[in-house]
Design a protein around this motif. Structure first.
Motif, PDB file in Angstrom:
ATOM      1  N   MET A 328      35.491  47.446  21.287  1.00  0.00           N
ATOM      2  CA  MET A 328      36.089  46.442  20.395  1.00  0.00           C
ATOM      3  C   MET A 328      35.491  45.074  20.646  1.00  0.00           C
ATOM      4  SD  MET A 328      40.084  46.980  21.037  1.00  0.00           S
ATOM      5  CE  MET A 328      41.094  46.958  19.610  1.00  0.00           C
ATOM      6  N   ASN A 329      35.444  44.253  19.589  1.00  0.00           N
ATOM      7  CA  ASN A 329      35.175  42.848  19.864  1.00  0.00           C
ATOM      8  C   ASN A 329      36.475  42.076  19.754  1.00  0.00           C
ATOM      9  OD1 ASN A 329      35.646  41.694  17.305  1.00  0.00           O
ATOM     10  ND2 ASN A 329      33.553  42.170  16.652  1.00  0.00           N
ATOM     11  N   PHE A 330      36.389  40.791  20.030  1.00  0.00           N
ATOM     12  CA  PHE A 330      37.599  39.982  20.158  1.00  0.00           C
ATOM     13  C   PHE A 330      38.395  39.890  18.854  1.00  0.00           C
ATOM     14  CE2 PHE A 330      40.036  36.742  22.311  1.00  0.00           C
ATOM     15  CZ  PHE A 330      39.894  37.138  23.628  1.00  0.00           C
ATOM     16  N   VAL A 331      37.673  39.898  17.736  1.00  0.00           N
ATOM     17  CA  VAL A 331      38.387  39.815  16.447  1.00  0.00           C
ATOM     18  C   VAL A 331      39.238  41.066  16.252  1.00  0.00           C
ATOM     19  CG1 VAL A 331      38.059  39.771  13.930  1.00  0.00           C
ATOM     20  CG2 VAL A 331      36.727  38.241  15.393  1.00  0.00           C
ATOM     21  N   ASP A 332      38.703  42.228  16.651  1.00  0.00           N
ATOM     22  CA  ASP A 332      39.482  43.473  16.528  1.00  0.00           C
ATOM     23  C   ASP A 332      40.770  43.375  17.349  1.00  0.00           C
ATOM     24  OD1 ASP A 332      37.308  44.531  15.139  1.00  0.00           O
ATOM     25  OD2 ASP A 332      36.366  45.249  16.988  1.00  0.00           O
ATOM     26  N   LEU A 333      40.625  42.817  18.548  1.00  0.00           N
ATOM     27  CA  LEU A 333      41.794  42.758  19.425  1.00  0.00           C
ATOM     28  C   LEU A 333      42.801  41.708  18.937  1.00  0.00           C
ATOM     29  CD1 LEU A 333      42.992  44.040  21.909  1.00  0.00           C
ATOM     30  CD2 LEU A 333      41.812  42.371  23.317  1.00  0.00           C
ATOM     31  N   LEU A 334      42.281  40.603  18.413  1.00  0.00           N
ATOM     32  CA  LEU A 334      43.194  39.598  17.835  1.00  0.00           C
ATOM     33  C   LEU A 334      43.966  40.205  16.662  1.00  0.00           C
ATOM     34  CD1 LEU A 334      40.910  36.430  17.932  1.00  0.00           C
ATOM     35  CD2 LEU A 334      43.234  36.526  18.860  1.00  0.00           C
ATOM     36  N   LEU A 335      43.299  41.083  15.924  1.00  0.00           N
ATOM     37  CA  LEU A 335      43.978  41.735  14.797  1.00  0.00           C
ATOM     38  C   LEU A 335      45.092  42.647  15.305  1.00  0.00           C
ATOM     39  CD1 LEU A 335      44.385  42.586  11.884  1.00  0.00           C
ATOM     40  CD2 LEU A 335      42.458  44.164  12.111  1.00  0.00           C
ATOM     41  N   LYS A 336      44.772  43.398  16.360  1.00  0.00           N
ATOM     42  CA  LYS A 336      45.788  44.283  16.930  1.00  0.00           C
ATOM     43  C   LYS A 336      46.994  43.453  17.392  1.00  0.00           C
ATOM     44  CE  LYS A 336      46.232  47.687  20.582  1.00  0.00           C
ATOM     45  NZ  LYS A 336      45.553  48.472  21.575  1.00  0.00           N
ATOM     46  N   GLN A 337      46.691  42.358  18.068  1.00  0.00           N
ATOM     47  CA  GLN A 337      47.756  41.476  18.565  1.00  0.00           C
ATOM     48  C   GLN A 337      48.569  40.898  17.398  1.00  0.00           C
ATOM     49  OE1 GLN A 337      46.279  37.658  19.761  1.00  0.00           O
ATOM     50  NE2 GLN A 337      47.565  37.547  21.577  1.00  0.00           N
ATOM     51  N   ALA A 338      47.871  40.474  16.327  1.00  0.00           N
ATOM     52  CA  ALA A 338      48.562  39.868  15.172  1.00  0.00           C
ATOM     53  C   ALA A 338      49.451  40.893  14.481  1.00  0.00           C
ATOM     54  CB  ALA A 338      47.543  39.306  14.183  1.00  0.00           C
ATOM     55  N   SER A 339      48.995  42.151  14.457  1.00  0.00           N
ATOM     56  CA  SER A 339      49.776  43.155  13.699  1.00  0.00           C
ATOM     57  C   SER A 339      51.169  43.362  14.272  1.00  0.00           C
ATOM     58  CB  SER A 339      49.069  44.497  13.583  1.00  0.00           C
ATOM     59  OG  SER A 339      47.947  44.566  14.345  1.00  0.00           O
ATOM     60  N   VAL A 340      51.318  43.105  15.572  1.00  0.00           N
ATOM     61  CA  VAL A 340      52.628  43.322  16.192  1.00  0.00           C
ATOM     62  C   VAL A 340      53.672  42.341  15.632  1.00  0.00           C
ATOM     63  CG1 VAL A 340      53.859  43.384  18.398  1.00  0.00           C
ATOM     64  CG2 VAL A 340      51.519  44.196  18.260  1.00  0.00           C
ATOM     65  N   SER A 341      53.212  41.150  15.244  1.00  0.00           N
ATOM     66  CA  SER A 341      54.154  40.188  14.643  1.00  0.00           C
ATOM     67  C   SER A 341      54.127  40.268  13.118  1.00  0.00           C
ATOM     68  CB  SER A 341      53.810  38.767  15.059  1.00  0.00           C
ATOM     69  OG  SER A 341      53.773  38.670  16.449  1.00  0.00           O
ATOM     70  N   LEU A 342      53.417  41.224  12.580  1.00  0.00           N
ATOM     71  CA  LEU A 342      53.301  41.484  11.137  1.00  0.00           C
ATOM     72  C   LEU A 342      52.482  40.439  10.396  1.00  0.00           C
ATOM     73  CD1 LEU A 342      56.892  42.826  10.908  1.00  0.00           C
ATOM     74  CD2 LEU A 342      54.818  44.177  10.551  1.00  0.00           C
ATOM     75  N   CYS A 343      52.951  39.195  10.356  1.00  0.00           N
ATOM     76  CA  CYS A 343      52.115  38.167   9.714  1.00  0.00           C
ATOM     77  C   CYS A 343      52.702  36.798  10.008  1.00  0.00           C
ATOM     78  CB  CYS A 343      52.027  38.371   8.204  1.00  0.00           C
ATOM     79  SG  CYS A 343      53.565  38.119   7.312  1.00  0.00           S
ATOM     80  N   ALA A 344      51.882  35.761   9.770  1.00  0.00           N
ATOM     81  CA  ALA A 344      52.399  34.381   9.872  1.00  0.00           C
ATOM     82  C   ALA A 344      53.293  34.124   8.653  1.00  0.00           C
ATOM     83  CB  ALA A 344      51.236  33.403   9.892  1.00  0.00           C
ATOM     84  N   ASN A 345      54.179  33.121   8.757  1.00  0.00           N
ATOM     85  CA  ASN A 345      55.098  32.875   7.632  1.00  0.00           C
ATOM     86  C   ASN A 345      54.304  32.477   6.385  1.00  0.00           C
ATOM     87  OD1 ASN A 345      55.713  29.839   6.805  1.00  0.00           O
ATOM     88  ND2 ASN A 345      55.060  29.878   8.937  1.00  0.00           N
ATOM     89  N   THR A 346      54.808  32.882   5.239  1.00  0.00           N
ATOM     90  CA  THR A 346      54.014  32.744   4.011  1.00  0.00           C
ATOM     91  C   THR A 346      53.953  31.306   3.499  1.00  0.00           C
ATOM     92  OG1 THR A 346      55.978  33.390   2.762  1.00  0.00           O
ATOM     93  CG2 THR A 346      54.357  35.125   3.244  1.00  0.00           C
ATOM     94  N   VAL A 347      55.021  30.530   3.686  1.00  0.00           N
ATOM     95  CA  VAL A 347      54.960  29.135   3.215  1.00  0.00           C
ATOM     96  C   VAL A 347      53.891  28.380   4.008  1.00  0.00           C
ATOM     97  CG1 VAL A 347      56.242  26.971   2.977  1.00  0.00           C
ATOM     98  CG2 VAL A 347      57.360  29.126   2.432  1.00  0.00           C
TER      99      VAL A 347
END
Ligand code: PLP
Length: 479
Positions: A328-347
């Motif tokens: 994996m590269n770092f972007v892949d891992l950041l994506l994995k990490q981000a998926s746990v919180s689902l997404c940033a708030n939409t506003v």
């Protein structure tokens, strides 16, 4: 309250965050007791009366309540049919703003109430990439174009910084270099994630410039103690210093990071707050250097927008490193990490979109937008100069660096024996109601004393409090 006791994470227990520390806490108590307090402890512009940019708020309110788009048009038709009403053309939202809101709504799919992709709305990430390319002059054939897949939309820059630090710190001896003084998000997060803080010292009297010697000496001292330095954080323009980094300092950091195999976090949330100075992004300075991983942060909280409460920002990754022991590269891992919180708030995501895609000359909302932008930035600069002028009348106060960000960080050269900058700020609060933060809350070179003031209160408030501060100061330091 329950009698039960729970052992907690000692790192969280021990971390400190002076911006909301004992002085602001005392200020809140005094306010509750009826005293007039001016909160200059934090860069929270709208809390001190800064008006939100109309264009942003119109779009956000239309997206939250899409039925308003049709209603606005109906009302405008009614007005045009009844020209004798008390209303004016300017009472209605511009057609361009309505059309843009429809366009954004269509891109969101089902509107703001649904989760987005983990990295954030794709169209917003593309807009961020376009913004970076425009800002830094990256042409299609340059090989430097920002990649929307390496951009993450976050709940503010704090969230972005914590994501990177959380991933990089894997053991107690992992070191992160931070400038002293620094914004305590960094010291607190390094503590929380169990790493080692490595201080480096910008040269205050040289407008807080960075030298290779200062970086090397911090690095050498840390490695001699067994610290494995992995990252260097740079805040430009600075918090708490407000200083704007010159090009040579930025190149020194990049060369230094390359020599030692470090990644860089470039916290660039104040890039619009340069008041005539020049902001140079790390992405631009990095150019086609491929060996230095760069994490750049930006936010909707600062600039002329000041939308702190809406929690939006982005993280752009350049030259992502591979993750040891994986494919994996770092972007892949950041994506994995981000998926746990689902997404940033939409506003916050949409605010970020609006921040990176201001109305162009074809948009009828542009005139008002630019007028509001210039007013906010012009006022901030004027207020910074008012505070600077007050320092000139205070015994033994010096301030270095060009004006940037939202802060001034004066050095208090003269304090009564045994008194610290904490004592000074507390006494200043008690006497004048002005809430600042002691320099020691950000870290400072040994033997020096400072305070940080956010130059955000209204001109009238400053006109009232600055003479009181000057009088307090000259009495306090002269015993
Ligand atoms: C240097 C710096 N980085 C990050 C932040 C946090 O920004 P956000 O509100 O986007 O989390 C601040 C807030 O004051 C800041 O000064």
């Amino acid at each position: 309250m329950s009698e039960q006791k729970i052992n907690v994470n000692q790192n969280i227990l021990q971390m400190e965050y002076a911006v909301r520390g004992p002085i602001p806490q005392r200020a809140a108590k005094l306010k509750d007791a009826g005293k007039d307090i001016i909160f200059c402890n934090i860069g929270n512009p709208q809390a001190l009366g800064q008006t939100p940019i109309t264009y942003y708020r119109q779009v956000i309110s239309l997206l939250e309540d899409p039925a308003k788009i049709a209603r606005e048009r109906q009302l405008k038709n009614l007005f045009e049919e009844n020209p004798y009403s008390n209303l004016h053309e300017s009472d209605f939202v511009d057609e361009d703003v309505l059309a843009l809101s429809e366009k954004i709504l269509a891109k969101t799919g089902k509107g703001l109430g649904a989760y987005t992709e983990s990295k954030g709305y794709r169209f917003v990430r593309q807009a961020v990439a376009d913004f970076i390319n425009r800002r830094d002059g990256f042409a299609p054939e340059s090989g430097l174009m920002a990649d929307s897949e390496a951009i993450f939309l976050t709940d503010g820059a704090s969230d972005a910084a914590k994501r990177v630090l959380n991933l990089v710190i894997s053991k107690k001896t992992d070191g992160v270099m931070i400038p002293i003084p620094q914004y305590p998000l960094y010291s607190a997060s390094i503590k929380a994630f169990g790493g080692t803080q490595v201080n480096y010292y910008p040269d205050e009297e040289n407008d807080w410039a960075l030298s290779r010697e200062a970086l090397e000496s911090a690095y050498n001292a840390a490695t001699a103690q067994g610290t494995d330095v992995k990252l260097i954080v740079v805040i430009n323009p600075g918090n708490p210093t407000g200083a704007i980094l010159d090009e040579q300092s930025i190149h020194e950091v990049i060369a230094f990071a390359k020599t030692h195999g470090l990644a860089i976090i470039a916290d660039e949330v104040y890039q619009e707050n340069v008041y005539g100075g020049e902001f140079i992004s790390f992405a631009k300075a990095l150019g086609d250097e491929k060996d230095v991983p760069l994490f750049s942060l930006h936010s909707i909280s600062k600039g002329f927008y000041g939308e702190c409460g809406h929690r939006g920002g982005y993280l752009e990754v350049r030259n992502p490193p591979m993750v040891a022991g994986t494919e994996m590269n770092f972007v892949d891992l950041l994506l994995k990490q981000a998926s746990v919180s689902l997404c940033a708030n939409t506003v916050g995501q949409i605010m970020t979109y609006l921040m990176v895609s201001p109305p162009d000359e074809a948009n009828t909302a542009q005139k008002q937008f630019l007028a509001e932008k210039e007013k906010v930035l012009g006022d901030l600069y004027e207020k910074a100069n008012m505070v600077r002028a007050a320092f000139a009348q205070m015994d033994g106060v010096e301030v270095f660096g060009k004006t940037g960000a939202m802060y001034l960080f004066p050095r208090l050269n003269k304090l009564p024996a045994g008194k610290t900058d904490f004592d000074y700020c507390m006494a200043l609060l008690e006497e004048t109601g002005l809430c600042t933060v002691n320099g020691s809350g950000f870290g400072q070179a040994e033997g020096t004393h400072h305070l940080r003031i956010a130059f955000l209160p209204s001109r009238e408030q400053l006109e009232d409090v600055l003479p009181k501060w000057i009088a307090f100061h000259n009495r306090y330091v002269n015993g």
